[in-house]
Design an enzyme around this catalytic site. Structure first.
Site, PDB file in Angstrom:
ATOM      1  CG  HIS A  72      -2.018  -1.090   1.185  1.00  0.00           C
ATOM      2  ND1 HIS A  72      -3.120  -0.964   0.696  1.00  0.00           N
ATOM      3  CD2 HIS A  72      -1.990  -2.380   1.674  1.00  0.00           C
ATOM      4  CE1 HIS A  72      -3.814  -2.209   0.839  1.00  0.00           C
ATOM      5  NE2 HIS A  72      -2.950  -3.138   1.341  1.00  0.00           N
ATOM      6  CG  ASN A 145      -7.874  -4.363   0.884  1.00  0.00           C
ATOM      7  OD1 ASN A 145      -7.178  -3.427   1.338  1.00  0.00           O
ATOM      8  ND2 ASN A 145      -7.250  -5.545   1.051  1.00  0.00           N
TER       9      ASN A 145
HETATM   10 FE1  HDD Z   1      -2.539  -4.703   5.540  1.00  0.00          FE
HETATM   11  C1  HDD Z   1      -1.073  -1.795   5.171  1.00  0.00           C
HETATM   12  C2  HDD Z   1      -5.478  -3.449   4.196  1.00  0.00           C
HETATM   13  C3  HDD Z   1      -3.847  -7.896   5.562  1.00  0.00           C
HETATM   14  C4  HDD Z   1       0.589  -5.963   7.110  1.00  0.00           C
HETATM   15  N1  HDD Z   1      -3.124  -3.075   4.867  1.00  0.00           N
HETATM   16  C5  HDD Z   1      -2.400  -1.867   5.031  1.00  0.00           C
HETATM   17  C6  HDD Z   1      -3.290  -0.660   4.412  1.00  0.00           C
HETATM   18  C7  HDD Z   1      -4.289  -1.501   3.961  1.00  0.00           C
HETATM   19  C8  HDD Z   1      -4.208  -2.373   4.447  1.00  0.00           C
HETATM   20  C9  HDD Z   1      -5.642  -0.464   3.262  1.00  0.00           C
HETATM   21  C10 HDD Z   1      -2.561   0.622   4.018  1.00  0.00           C
HETATM   22  C11 HDD Z   1      -3.041   1.634   5.218  1.00  0.00           C
HETATM   23  C12 HDD Z   1      -2.500   3.049   4.921  1.00  0.00           C
HETATM   24  O1  HDD Z   1      -3.195   3.604   3.967  1.00  0.00           O
HETATM   25  O2  HDD Z   1      -1.503   3.637   5.347  1.00  0.00           O
HETATM   26  N2  HDD Z   1      -4.104  -5.415   5.043  1.00  0.00           N
HETATM   27  C13 HDD Z   1      -5.412  -4.754   4.768  1.00  0.00           C
HETATM   28  C14 HDD Z   1      -6.528  -5.700   4.670  1.00  0.00           C
HETATM   29  C15 HDD Z   1      -6.143  -6.989   5.021  1.00  0.00           C
HETATM   30  C16 HDD Z   1      -4.822  -7.072   5.377  1.00  0.00           C
HETATM   31  C17 HDD Z   1      -7.890  -5.300   4.250  1.00  0.00           C
HETATM   32  C18 HDD Z   1      -6.902  -8.034   5.178  1.00  0.00           C
HETATM   33  C19 HDD Z   1      -7.819  -8.180   5.353  1.00  0.00           C
HETATM   34  N3  HDD Z   1      -1.847  -6.556   6.189  1.00  0.00           N
HETATM   35  C20 HDD Z   1      -2.593  -7.775   6.191  1.00  0.00           C
HETATM   36  C21 HDD Z   1      -2.060  -8.820   6.635  1.00  0.00           C
HETATM   37  C22 HDD Z   1      -0.745  -8.153   7.359  1.00  0.00           C
HETATM   38  C23 HDD Z   1      -0.537  -6.804   6.845  1.00  0.00           C
HETATM   39  C24 HDD Z   1      -2.583 -10.120   6.967  1.00  0.00           C
HETATM   40  C25 HDD Z   1       0.489  -9.000   7.976  1.00  0.00           C
HETATM   41  C26 HDD Z   1       0.332  -9.892   8.809  1.00  0.00           C
HETATM   42  N4  HDD Z   1      -0.702  -4.028   5.912  1.00  0.00           N
HETATM   43  C27 HDD Z   1       0.321  -4.706   6.636  1.00  0.00           C
HETATM   44  C28 HDD Z   1       1.508  -3.796   6.992  1.00  0.00           C
HETATM   45  C29 HDD Z   1       0.972  -2.414   6.316  1.00  0.00           C
HETATM   46  C30 HDD Z   1      -0.302  -2.603   5.901  1.00  0.00           C
HETATM   47  C31 HDD Z   1       2.748  -4.230   6.592  1.00  0.00           C
HETATM   48  C32 HDD Z   1       1.996  -1.660   5.382  1.00  0.00           C
HETATM   49  C33 HDD Z   1       2.101  -0.392   5.905  1.00  0.00           C
HETATM   50  C34 HDD Z   1       1.460  -0.205   7.087  1.00  0.00           C
HETATM   51  O3  HDD Z   1       0.938  -1.425   7.539  1.00  0.00           O
HETATM   52  O4  HDD Z   1       1.074   0.785   7.879  1.00  0.00           O
HETATM   53  O5  HDD Z   1       1.711  -3.512   8.383  1.00  0.00           O
END
Ligand code: HDD
Length: 689
Positions: A72, A145
């Site tokens: 993202h 999402n």
């Molecule tokens: Fe995630 C970012 C949505 C599963 C680990 N995720 C991130 C963002 C969104 C989502 C919208 C961007 C937020 C922003 O605008 O800063 N992610 C989801 C959805 C998931 C999902 C809807 C499943 C239902 N994500 C998911 C899992 C993991 C992560 C299973 C890790 C185990 N996601 C992350 C992260 C991020 C992230 C690595 C990257 C940047 C951040 O968090 O701030 O922690």
């Protein structure tokens, strides 16, 4: 100049030399005498190391970037508010859901998933939809999402999923694209991803605008009321403008026409006062209902069709203010699904549980300090205080001796600091029946998660014929970029469990033999189709949020242009004039009008419908102008309405435009046609799988 620019971030106004211009200083407050030249020994001599102004400026510049989000990374955001329609006090004690009509501030960031921060806005990709609610009882982040299910069931697979979809480890490409070996290799080996793949290959992942996507919280959460009663909830965001997507050829061409297509659209619509709006919906259900469903509500690869449990609309979100500073706000905002308020609680969804760890952790690596919550965009808008102290970039200056709890410094007449409060404090919901099943420690997937295909089939069967063809064609496109034939075949073998017809079309589109069906871990069921899952069945025929491009040249009919623009505006749309020269054209009444865009730089894919208003002379010239012919041809190919005056007709003929419901002489009928797309035209312009 904006007044705010005269201030340091601390809010102090610098000493000014006159009313307008504050004095430029270093970060230490020293006035800068010359910001154009470095300090040299002599006229042409070496630059001196003692030039602290030069060194400080370059030092700061060298560190202006922070690590981008691992997923993202590319996003755009806006401020706004959430307004509750009716009190939900019977189902939740969450403060933001108590008082009808109350508005609370939000900050919402949309994103693509796979591409880097500098990638384009319009690849085929899932869109992130993250909302930070600054409630009176602390921040609640709904990090969702635009698709209501996810690729995997357990967070332990997330790093693998992301490694597979990002640029390949050795090559460093492709950027922002899932059409490559490693992604499809992983997907083909993970049948649980099949449902999400159906969504990813549908037009949901090539939206027309961020304003026309739905949002979903995906996991089943809980709402808890004053009496401790819990209700399951799935969150939905419904766009006021309805759903709208592009067609694949258009999305590809948008990547060339405007890398910032969605970001610009969001920013400009807010600047124009045309505020993007979504309604918040909830699917509410109890344990008994959950137990009776033929799928597990703790499995994030499953949805509950709206036709089974209706979506109750409870409020709206309006985005009405662009960020003042992209970096400070959009880049530094830190969402976390663990940011939750009393009255909302988690479930045992194993994907959600993993997320609860990941986000806090990633912010430390991205923002560099455990104090990232103090950044203005992340800080709660309600009072917050505790005994956490120090750390890198601590911006608070805490007073007094009490940095531990409990303490009795108040007995010595000193401030004793905050105390816990069992009444207003967050208490976790106790009665999770899932917990009662707790037994041995097991690394397993529950049996109830085993059906990977029935809902993929449900999704496919809920689409219009045209949408099904888009899914089949998207699969052919993506798999045609996969070099490993065994991967192509394994995907098709899995698809046979979703739909034999789909699998056969994809095999045919790729020119490969239909492989044997892969085994399914659970029998595939036929659920009733859910029309709510289709975009085309949920589009709104409206000009609101749509823009009509009008191609003009010297001699174009001034009256006709004026009237058309007026009608478009009356219908809630906008229009832009496109001309061979951006400086403008001389119209039929000898008035000069400036163009909004130059023909080559404003191809028709950036518009929702087009009109061509040309004099006979200009039309003849345009017949030799490839960009003009392409302009009309693409609008036709992208299933858009085309309006024209009779003198411009030869240009339509040259572009192979064939009359249909969407092709109209300039008139009210054209304006009406401009508020929709003509999917029935598609078989005449391209071969779909
Ligand atoms: Fe995630 C970012 C949505 C599963 C680990 N995720 C991130 C963002 C969104 C989502 C919208 C961007 C937020 C922003 O605008 O800063 N992610 C989801 C959805 C998931 C999902 C809807 C499943 C239902 N994500 C998911 C899992 C993991 C992560 C299973 C890790 C185990 N996601 C992350 C992260 C991020 C992230 C690595 C990257 C940047 C951040 O968090 O701030 O922690």
């Amino acid at each position: 100049m904006k007044k705010a620019n005269n201030k340091t971030p601390g809010g102090e106004t610098h000493q000014t030399t006159d009313e307008q211009h504050p004095v430029l200083t270093t970060n230490q407050g020293i006035h800068v005498s010359d910001n154009q030249n470095s300090l040299k020994a002599g006229q042409r001599g070496p630059v001196l190391l003692e030039d602290f102004m030069l060194r400080e400026k370059i030092f700061h510049f060298d560190h202006e970037r922070i690590p981008e989000r691992i997923v993202h990374a590319r996003g755009s955001a806006a401020h706004g508010y959430f307004e509750l329609y009716e009190s939900l006090s019977d189902i939740t004690k969450a403060d933001l859901f108590q008082r009808a009509g109350e508005k609370i501030p939000v900050f919402t960031r949309f994103s693509t998933v796979a591409g880097g921060a500098g990638s384009v806005d319009t690849p085929r990709d899932v869109r992130g939809f993250a909302v930070k609610f600054y409630t009176k009882e602390g921040n609640w982040d709904l990090v969702g999402n635009n698709i209501p299910v996810f690729f995997i069931q357990d967070a332990i697979k997330f790093p693998d999923l992301i490694h597979a979809v990002k640029m390949e480890a050795d090559k460093g490409y492709p950027q922002a694209a899932s059409a490559h070996d490693t992604f499809w290799d992983f997907i083909s080996l993970m049948p649980e991803s099949t449902h999400m793949i159906m969504w990813a290959m549908s037009d949901r992942t090539i939206p027309r605008s961020l304003r026309t996507i739905e949002g979903f919280g995906i996991h089943t959460f809980r709402l808890v009321n004053e009496n401790g009663k819990s209700t399951f909830v799935k969150f939905h965001w419904k766009p006021r403008l309805g759903l709208q997507s592009t067609v694949w050829d258009e999305a590809l061409k948008l990547q060339a026409a405007d890398n910032d297509y969605h970001r610009r659209d969001l920013f400009e619509s807010i600047e124009m006062g045309d505020y993007p709006e979504w309604e918040l919906g909830m699917q509410l259900f109890d344990q008994q209902t959950a137990d009776a469903l033929p799928y597990d509500v703790l499995d994030s690869t499953k949805l509950i069709p709206e036709e089974v449990i209706p979506v109750k609309i409870v409020g709206r979100m309006v985005l009405d203010r662009n960020p003042d500073n992209f970096f400070a706000e959009t880049e530094q905002v830190a969402y976390c699904p663990a940011n939750i308020v009393p009255g909302i609680d988690f479930t045992n969804d194993p994907l959600l549980q993993g997320r609860l760890f990941s986000y806090l952790d990633t912010q430390k690596s991205r923002l560099g300090t455990a104090n990232f919550h103090q950044l203005p965009i992340n800080a709660p808008k309600c009072p917050y205080m505790n005994m956490q102290r120090d750390g890198m970039m601590q911006t608070n200056v805490f007073k007094g001796r009490a940095n531990y709890e409990p303490n009795s410094l108040d007995m010595a007449g000193e401030e004793s600091g905050p105390r816990e409060c069992p009444v207003t404090g967050f208490t976790s919901f106790k009665g999770r029946p899932e917990m009662e099943e707790q037994g041995d420690r097991l690394r397993i997937r529950p049996e109830s998660f085993a059906d990977h295909y029935s809902q993929a089939r449900l999704f496919f069967r809920s689409q219009t014929e045209n949408e099904q063809a888009h899914i089949a064609s998207a699969l052919v496109f993506e798999l045609s970029k996969v070099v490993l034939e065994h991967v192509q075949l394994r995907v098709i073998a899995n698809l046979r469990n979703v739909s034999e017809d789909l699998a056969a079309r994809v095999a045919d589109g790729l020119g490969v033999e239909l492989p044997a069906k892969s085994p399914s871990a659970a029998p595939v069921q036929d659920f009733d189709a859910s029309p709510a899952l289709s975009i085309q069945q949920n589009m709104k025929a409206t000009l609101k949020g749509r823009c009509v491009g009008i191609l003009i040249a010297d001699g174009s009919d001034a009256d006709m242009i004026g009237k058309l623009q007026e009608e478009i505006e009356k219908a809630g749309g906008t229009s832009k004039l496109v001309a061979p020269k951006v400086g403008g054209v001389m119209l039929s009444d000898n008035t000069k009008v400036k163009a909004d865009g130059q023909l080559m730089g404003s191809p028709s894919q950036i518009f929702d419908a087009v009109a061509v208003i040309l004099s006979a002379d200009a039309a003849t010239k345009m017949l030799k102008e490839a960009a003009a012919i392409q302009w009309v041809m693409d609008a036709f190919g992208h299933l858009k309405a085309i309006g024209y005056n009779s003198d411009a007709k030869p240009l339509l003929d040259k572009a192979n435009v064939v009359e249909d419901e969407g092709i109209k002489e300039i008139s009210r009928q054209f304006v009406k046609a401009a508020s929709t797309r003509f999917f029935e035209r598609e078989p005449s312009v391209r071969t779909l799988a």
